[in-house]
Design a protein around this motif. Structure first.
Motif, PDB file in Angstrom:
ATOM      1  N   GLY A  64       0.820  -1.213   0.000  1.00 51.94           N
ATOM      2  CA  GLY A  64       0.000   0.000   0.000  1.00 51.94           C
ATOM      3  C   GLY A  64       0.852   1.260   0.000  1.00 51.94           C
ATOM      4  O   GLY A  64       0.622   2.179  -0.792  1.00 51.94           O
ATOM      5  N   VAL A  68       1.040   3.800  -3.260  1.00 46.37           N
ATOM      6  CA  VAL A  68       0.613   5.194  -3.120  1.00 46.37           C
ATOM      7  C   VAL A  68       1.762   6.149  -3.429  1.00 46.37           C
ATOM      8  O   VAL A  68       1.594   7.128  -4.165  1.00 46.37           O
ATOM      9  N   LEU A  90      -6.468   6.629  -3.951  1.00 45.63           N
ATOM     10  CA  LEU A  90      -5.201   6.583  -3.208  1.00 45.63           C
ATOM     11  C   LEU A  90      -5.439   6.861  -1.727  1.00 45.63           C
ATOM     12  O   LEU A  90      -4.832   6.220  -0.861  1.00 45.63           O
ATOM     13  N   ILE A  93      -6.561   3.770  -0.062  1.00 49.19           N
ATOM     14  CA  ILE A  93      -5.449   2.858   0.254  1.00 49.19           C
ATOM     15  C   ILE A  93      -4.758   3.313   1.533  1.00 49.19           C
ATOM     16  O   ILE A  93      -4.475   2.493   2.418  1.00 49.19           O
TER      17      ILE A  93
END
Length: 104
Positions: A64, A68, A90, A93
């Motif tokens: 993650g 990102v 994003l 996430i």
């Protein structure tokens, strides 16, 4: 300490992913070397964090953070378009990563 190393390793994932792209199939020396160093350090940090953290949580947080940061960097440098939808996803996430830390 494991969480700190995990976050740092996730950031290094973004470094090696970006360097991999810039290496142009390992034909450019400097990006290839950056990739090699970053991928070893990133995997080493992930491995270290997994000694104390569950594998599922560790891997999800690592991926993650890396995803990102990779997309954010690409957006900032103009190599990827920016849209409200991308920013929202994003953020989702990031919320998931924070949530995994909270429930751990």
């Amino acid at each position: 300490m494991s969480w700190f190393v995990l976050v740092l390793s996730g950031a290094l994932e973004a470094v090696w992913a970006t360097a991999l792209d810039r290496s142009q199939g390992f034909t450019r020396l400097v990006p290839t070397l950056v990739f090699a160093v970053a991928v070893v350090a990133s995997m080493g940090g992930l491995s270290y964090a997994m000694r104390e953290l569950p594998v599922g949580t560790s891997y999800a947080v690592w991926v993650g953070i890396g995803a990102v940061l990779t997309v954010a960097y690409a957006m900032l440098t103009g190599s990827e378009s920016v849209s409200v939808a991308k920013v929202v996803f994003l953020a989702m996430i990031v919320g998931g990563v924070v949530g995994l830390k909270v429930v751990h």
